[in-house]
Design a protein around this motif. Structure first.
Motif, mmCIF file in Angstrom:
data_model
loop_
_atom_site.group_PDB
_atom_site.id
_atom_site.type_symbol
_atom_site.label_atom_id
_atom_site.label_comp_id
_atom_site.label_asym_id
_atom_site.label_seq_id
_atom_site.Cartn_x
_atom_site.Cartn_y
_atom_site.Cartn_z
ATOM 1 N N ASN A 52 -15.400 -1.473 -0.479
ATOM 2 C CA ASN A 52 -14.848 -0.715 -1.702
ATOM 3 C C ASN A 52 -15.499 0.412 -1.722
ATOM 4 N N ARG B 14 -14.312 2.719 1.277
ATOM 5 C CA ARG B 14 -12.842 3.025 1.069
ATOM 6 C C ARG B 14 -12.420 3.961 -0.035
ATOM 7 N N HIS C 67 -4.747 -0.053 -7.269
ATOM 8 C CA HIS C 67 -6.313 0.258 -7.461
ATOM 9 C C HIS C 67 -6.264 1.792 -7.531
ATOM 10 N N TRP D 196 -7.000 2.134 5.488
ATOM 11 C CA TRP D 196 -7.796 1.221 4.843
ATOM 12 C C TRP D 196 -8.191 0.108 5.459
ATOM 13 N N TYR E 239 -2.083 2.140 5.051
ATOM 14 C CA TYR E 239 -2.732 0.889 5.152
ATOM 15 C C TYR E 239 -3.574 0.832 6.510
ATOM 16 N N SER F 247 -6.178 -7.071 0.386
ATOM 17 C CA SER F 247 -6.851 -6.955 -0.818
ATOM 18 C C SER F 247 -7.120 -8.435 -1.376
ATOM 19 N N TYR G 118 -4.709 7.837 -2.874
ATOM 20 C CA TYR G 118 -4.458 6.522 -3.580
ATOM 21 C C TYR G 118 -4.208 6.912 -5.217
ATOM 22 N N GLY H 299 -11.713 -9.579 2.168
ATOM 23 C CA GLY H 299 -10.739 -8.741 1.989
ATOM 24 C C GLY H 299 -10.604 -7.485 3.075
ATOM 25 N N PHE I 11 1.062 -1.285 -0.089
ATOM 26 C CA PHE I 11 0.004 -0.124 0.014
ATOM 27 C C PHE I 11 0.860 1.338 -0.019
ATOM 28 N N GLN J 71 -8.797 -9.061 -4.169
ATOM 29 C CA GLN J 71 -8.797 -8.888 -5.528
ATOM 30 C C GLN J 71 -7.126 -9.275 -5.896
ATOM 31 N N ASP J 72 -6.256 -9.027 -5.346
ATOM 32 C CA ASP J 72 -4.916 -9.223 -5.698
ATOM 33 C C ASP J 72 -4.552 -10.824 -5.279
ATOM 34 N N SER K 227 -17.541 -6.992 0.213
ATOM 35 C CA SER K 227 -16.419 -6.408 -0.362
ATOM 36 C C SER K 227 -16.826 -5.325 -1.048
#
Length: 306
Positions: free
Chosen positions: A252, A255, A270, A102, A99, A226, A263, A222, A94, A228-229, A248
Motif C-alpha cells: 500500500n 502503490r 481507494h 498496480w 491495473y 484488492s 487514482y 492482495g 480499476f 480490502q474489497d 499489504s
C-alpha cells in the motif's frame, strides 16, 4: 622413574579457575549485544562486498545473465495479469490502464520480502564452511542476503518505473515517499530474515515448508487483487488482520507513493492512503528488526556447531 609432570602451583585448580587465572576465554563466546553490534558495523564493507559478489555470481551460467533479475518478476506479472486480470476480470474494478502498474508494484514489493525470507532461511545452513573457517558476527550472513534482495529490487525498479509511466501515471511529489517506504520494508525484511536464519539453522526442513507459507501469504496480501474489497463484509477482526498484514502495508505504501494522482483523478474506490498505514509500516519495521536482531544474537554461539 615417574613420567608424570610436576603438579606445581596450579594443582587442584578447576578449569574455570585456570581460565580466570590466565585470562582465558571461551573460543567463539557470544559478546554482549552492544559489542556484537560494534563488531557487525565494523564488517559492513564485508557484508556489502559479499552481497555484491553473490549477486554477480548468481546468474553467471545463464546466457541472459543479470537480465533475469528483471525478467523473472516481469514474467510473474504477465502470468498474474493473464489469470487474475483477464480471466478473472479483476482489472475491471480499476481505473483504465492502471491495473498493470498496480499489479507490478505488488509483485515486485512482495517478491522482495519473499526472497528475503527464503534466502534468510538458508543463510546459515548453506554457508557452514565459511562459518567454521572464519570468525565474524554470524548476523552478517542473513543481513547480506537481504542486501542482495534489495540490490535486485533496485535494479528492477528501473523497469517498474517504466511500467508505471507507460500506464499514464505521471511522477508526483509522492514519489519521494518511495525511499522511506523501501527503507522500512528493508528493515522489516532484515528482521524476518534474521529470525528465519536462526530457525533454519536448527530445523533444516523448514526450508521445504517456506514456499507453501509464502504462497499462502501472497494470496492473502492482495498482490493480484484488492484484499480490502474482498473482506469488507467479513467479521471485523479479519478486516483488522488484513489491514495490519505487513506485506499489504508495504504494498500500500509503495502503490500510493507511485500512483495517488491518477487514482484520485479517476475517483477509484481507494482515493487516498489511510494515515495509519505509515504507522503500521514503522512499527513493523522497527519492531521486527529489533526482535529479529536480538533473537538471532541469542544463539550466536550455536551457529556452525555439530
Amino acid at each position: 622413574m615417574s613420567l608424570s609432570a610436576p603438579r606445581g602451583a596450579d594443582a587442584g585448580l578447576t578449569p574455570k579457575q585456570l581460565a580466570d587465572k590466565y585470562g582465558l576465554s571461551v573460543s567463539g563466546a557470544r559478546p554482549g549485544l552492544f559489542a556484537y553490534t560494534k563488531q557487525l558495523w565494523a564488517r559492513r564493507h564485508f557484508i556489502w562486498a559479499f552481497a555484491t559478489a553473490r549477486l554477480v555470481a548468481q546468474y553467471t551460467d545463464a546466457k541472459l545473465g543479470q537480465l533475469w533479475q528483471v525478467v523473472t518478476p516481469l514474467l510473474n506479472c504477465a502470468v498474474f495479469y493473464l489469470v487474475f486480470g483477464v480471466i478473472l476480470e479483476n482489472k475491471d474494478g480499476f481505473p483504465p490502464n492502471t491495473y498493470i502498474a498496480w499489479l507490478c508494484i505488488g509483485v515486485f514489493v512482495f517478491q522482495f520480502t519473499q526472497n528475503a525470507v527464503q534466502s534468510g532461511t538458508r543463510a546459515i545452513s548453506d554457508n557452514l564452511g565459511l562459518i567454521r573457517a572464519l570468525h565474524f558476527p554470524r548476523a552478517s550472513l542473513p543481513i547480506a542476503f537481504t542486501v542482495i534482495q534489495l540490490q535486485q529490487l533496485l535494479i528492477s525498479m528501473v523497469v517498474l518505473v517504466v511500467t508505471v509511466l507507460a500506464s499514464g501515471i505521471a511522477p508526483g511529489r509522492t514519489w519521494l515517499l518511495i525511499v522511506p517506504a523501501l527503507i522500512l520494508q528493508t528493515m522489516f525484511n532484515t528482521g524476518i530474515s534474521l529470525i528465519m536464519a536462526r530457525i533454519g539453522a536448527k530445523t533444516s526442513d523448514i526450508s521445504q515448508l517456506i514456499p507453501f507459507v509464502m504462497r499462502a501469504w501472497m494470496f492473502l496480501s492482495g498482490v493480484m487483487f484488492s484484499i480490502q474489497d474482498r473482506v469488507h463484509k467479513w467479521p471485523h477482526y479479519i478486516q483488522v488482520i488484513c489491514a495490519v498484514n505487513p506485506a499489504s502495508v508495504y504494498m500500500n505504501l509503495l502503490r500510493h507513493a507511485f500512483a495517488p494522482i491518477i487514482y484520485n483523478k479517476h475517483q477509484p474506490m481507494h482515493q487516498s492512503l489511510p494515515p495509519h498505514q505509515w504507522t503500521y509500516g514503522i512499527l513493523w519495521a522497527a519492531g521486527l528488526f529489533v526482535i529479529g536482531y536480538v533473537f538471532f544474537w541469542k544463539a550466536e554461539e550455536e551457529y556452525g556447531r555439530g
